[in-house]
Design a protein around this motif. Structure first.
Motif, PDB file in Angstrom:
ATOM      1  N   ILE A  44       9.474   2.884  16.025  1.00 60.43           N
ATOM      2  CA  ILE A  44       9.136   3.798  17.113  1.00 60.43           C
ATOM      3  C   ILE A  44       8.166   4.893  16.651  1.00 60.43           C
ATOM      4  N   ASP A  45       6.926   4.822  17.101  1.00 60.79           N
ATOM      5  CA  ASP A  45       5.981   5.948  17.108  1.00 60.79           C
ATOM      6  C   ASP A  45       5.730   6.623  15.760  1.00 60.79           C
ATOM      7  N   VAL A  46       5.459   5.846  14.721  1.00 64.04           N
ATOM      8  CA  VAL A  46       5.219   6.421  13.388  1.00 64.04           C
ATOM      9  C   VAL A  46       3.715   6.694  13.265  1.00 64.04           C
ATOM     10  N   GLN A  47       3.290   7.812  13.833  1.00 68.99           N
ATOM     11  CA  GLN A  47       1.870   8.070  14.057  1.00 68.99           C
ATOM     12  C   GLN A  47       1.296   9.165  13.170  1.00 68.99           C
ATOM     13  N   GLU A  48      -0.002   9.004  12.883  1.00 68.74           N
ATOM     14  CA  GLU A  48      -0.700   9.819  11.888  1.00 68.74           C
ATOM     15  C   GLU A  48      -0.634  11.325  12.113  1.00 68.74           C
ATOM     16  N   LYS A  49      -0.812  11.779  13.329  1.00 72.21           N
ATOM     17  CA  LYS A  49      -0.883  13.228  13.555  1.00 72.21           C
ATOM     18  C   LYS A  49       0.484  13.905  13.493  1.00 72.21           C
ATOM     19  N   LEU A  50       1.546  13.158  13.746  1.00 74.65           N
ATOM     20  CA  LEU A  50       2.884  13.752  13.743  1.00 74.65           C
ATOM     21  C   LEU A  50       3.568  13.636  12.376  1.00 74.65           C
ATOM     22  N   MET A  51       3.290  12.567  11.644  1.00 77.09           N
ATOM     23  CA  MET A  51       4.002  12.335  10.380  1.00 77.09           C
ATOM     24  C   MET A  51       3.900  13.474   9.368  1.00 77.09           C
ATOM     25  N   PRO A  52       2.760  14.163   9.227  1.00 81.16           N
ATOM     26  CA  PRO A  52       2.718  15.265   8.258  1.00 81.16           C
ATOM     27  C   PRO A  52       3.717  16.393   8.564  1.00 81.16           C
ATOM     28  N   LEU A  53       4.192  16.467   9.801  1.00 83.54           N
ATOM     29  CA  LEU A  53       5.136  17.509  10.197  1.00 83.54           C
ATOM     30  C   LEU A  53       6.594  17.074  10.058  1.00 83.54           C
ATOM     31  N   ILE A  54       6.810  15.798   9.767  1.00 80.25           N
ATOM     32  CA  ILE A  54       8.153  15.213   9.774  1.00 80.25           C
ATOM     33  C   ILE A  54       8.862  15.464   8.452  1.00 80.25           C
ATOM     34  N   HIS A  55      10.106  15.897   8.541  1.00 77.98           N
ATOM     35  CA  HIS A  55      10.924  16.143   7.351  1.00 77.98           C
ATOM     36  C   HIS A  55      11.105  14.837   6.567  1.00 77.98           C
ATOM     37  N   GLY A  56      10.751  14.840   5.285  1.00 82.08           N
ATOM     38  CA  GLY A  56      10.918  13.653   4.435  1.00 82.08           C
ATOM     39  C   GLY A  56      10.033  12.492   4.826  1.00 82.08           C
ATOM     40  N   ALA A  57       8.844  12.783   5.342  1.00 85.69           N
ATOM     41  CA  ALA A  57       7.963  11.753   5.906  1.00 85.69           C
ATOM     42  C   ALA A  57       7.676  10.602   4.944  1.00 85.69           C
ATOM     43  N   ASP A  58       7.417  10.887   3.678  1.00 84.13           N
ATOM     44  CA  ASP A  58       7.078   9.819   2.723  1.00 84.13           C
ATOM     45  C   ASP A  58       8.222   8.829   2.561  1.00 84.13           C
ATOM     46  N   VAL A  59       9.433   9.345   2.434  1.00 80.11           N
ATOM     47  CA  VAL A  59      10.609   8.476   2.266  1.00 80.11           C
ATOM     48  C   VAL A  59      10.851   7.676   3.547  1.00 80.11           C
ATOM     49  N   VAL A  60      10.715   8.323   4.679  1.00 77.04           N
ATOM     50  CA  VAL A  60      10.907   7.640   5.965  1.00 77.04           C
ATOM     51  C   VAL A  60       9.903   6.496   6.108  1.00 77.04           C
ATOM     52  N   ALA A  61       8.627   6.768   5.834  1.00 77.22           N
ATOM     53  CA  ALA A  61       7.594   5.731   5.945  1.00 77.22           C
ATOM     54  C   ALA A  61       7.865   4.579   4.984  1.00 77.22           C
ATOM     55  N   ARG A  62       8.279   4.889   3.759  1.00 77.52           N
ATOM     56  CA  ARG A  62       8.593   3.849   2.773  1.00 77.52           C
ATOM     57  C   ARG A  62       9.771   2.993   3.244  1.00 77.52           C
ATOM     58  N   ASN A  63      10.790   3.631   3.808  1.00 75.35           N
ATOM     59  CA  ASN A  63      11.959   2.876   4.282  1.00 75.35           C
ATOM     60  C   ASN A  63      11.621   2.023   5.497  1.00 75.35           C
ATOM     61  N   ILE A  64      10.742   2.521   6.352  1.00 72.60           N
ATOM     62  CA  ILE A  64      10.318   1.716   7.505  1.00 72.60           C
ATOM     63  C   ILE A  64       9.540   0.489   7.024  1.00 72.60           C
ATOM     64  N   ALA A  65       8.632   0.682   6.074  1.00 68.99           N
ATOM     65  CA  ALA A  65       7.880  -0.457   5.514  1.00 68.99           C
ATOM     66  C   ALA A  65       8.840  -1.472   4.900  1.00 68.99           C
ATOM     67  N   PHE A  66       9.858  -0.994   4.209  1.00 68.62           N
ATOM     68  CA  PHE A  66      10.878  -1.860   3.598  1.00 68.62           C
ATOM     69  C   PHE A  66      11.605  -2.677   4.668  1.00 68.62           C
ATOM     70  N   LEU A  67      11.985  -2.025   5.760  1.00 68.82           N
ATOM     71  CA  LEU A  67      12.657  -2.744   6.854  1.00 68.82           C
ATOM     72  C   LEU A  67      11.742  -3.805   7.463  1.00 68.82           C
ATOM     73  N   ILE A  68      10.494  -3.433   7.702  1.00 68.75           N
ATOM     74  CA  ILE A  68       9.544  -4.394   8.284  1.00 68.75           C
ATOM     75  C   ILE A  68       9.371  -5.585   7.357  1.00 68.75           C
ATOM     76  N   ASP A  69       9.158  -5.320   6.062  1.00 63.78           N
ATOM     77  CA  ASP A  69       8.953  -6.406   5.099  1.00 63.78           C
ATOM     78  C   ASP A  69      10.185  -7.302   5.006  1.00 63.78           C
ATOM     79  N   GLY A  70      11.375  -6.691   5.007  1.00 65.70           N
ATOM     80  CA  GLY A  70      12.608  -7.483   4.969  1.00 65.70           C
ATOM     81  C   GLY A  70      12.760  -8.348   6.213  1.00 65.70           C
TER      82      GLY A  70
END
Length: 192
Positions: free
Chosen positions: A17-43
């Motif tokens: 859901i909505d993992v977008q460039e302009k909002l992600m820099p404001l998101i708490h723990g954005a790097d970990v969240v993005a990495r975990n989402i990529a992990f879920l997608i790959d799995g």
């Protein structure tokens, strides 16, 4: 015989859901969240599971993060906060006979929460990967997690979900999943 809420690659799908460039820099723990989402997608891809994604008003919030966009070629846009406002999302999961949906993305207290509530209303069993969702403020994230759980969503983590999907070391895809887990562990280690 599996417990009713136990997921498998055969009955579960992933919604990003909505993992977008302009909002992600404001998101708490954005790097970990993005990495975990990529992990879920790959799995999910290794296990040949349906994966859908959305973008909230991309004209204003920008496109999906490039590292995720490569993994998510189709990302219908929406103006409503709930992904259920896009009929193709719900119909796609129904056509694929996927009654269990794992949610990942941002923001926990807006689009993720409203999608979870709508999907529960539609009769889906909803799982929230708590380490793959976030908000700008921790209090909003934590309160939304509690609210989704009270409404009937099942809380999980990215790694728990992927291991549950694969089911066991006897699965033909287990080696690929194991490699994916090891890559994630290396990426999450702090630098010396």
């Amino acid at each position: 015989m599996a417990y009713p809420s136990q997921m498998s690659a055969a009955d579960t799908a992933l919604l990003v859901i909505d993992v977008q460039e302009k909002l992600m820099p404001l998101i708490h723990g954005a790097d970990v969240v993005a990495r975990n989402i990529a992990f879920l997608i790959d799995g999910a891809r290794i296990l040949d599971m349906p994966v859908q994604a959305t973008e909230q008003y991309p004209k204003g919030l920008g496109p999906t993060l490039p590292e995720l966009a490569r993994r998510l070629p189709q990302r219908p846009e929406k103006l409503a906060f709930s992904c259920c406002a896009i009929p193709a999302v719900v119909e796609g999961f129904q056509r694929a006979a996927r009654p269990k949906i794992v949610l990942a993305g941002i923001e926990t207290h807006v689009c993720v929460l409203q999608t979870a509530l709508d999907m529960l209303t539609l009769g889906f069993r909803v799982y929230v990967a708590v380490d793959a969702v976030s908000s700008r403020y921790v209090i909003d994230h934590e309160t939304a997690i509690r609210r989704m759980e009270q409404a009937g969503a099942i809380l999980t983590t990215s790694e728990t979900a992927v291991f549950e999907w694969v089911g066991g070391a006897g699965s033909p895809q287990f080696k690929a999943i194991s490699r994916l887990v090891q890559e994630r562990m290396k990426a999450m280690r702090p630098s010396p």
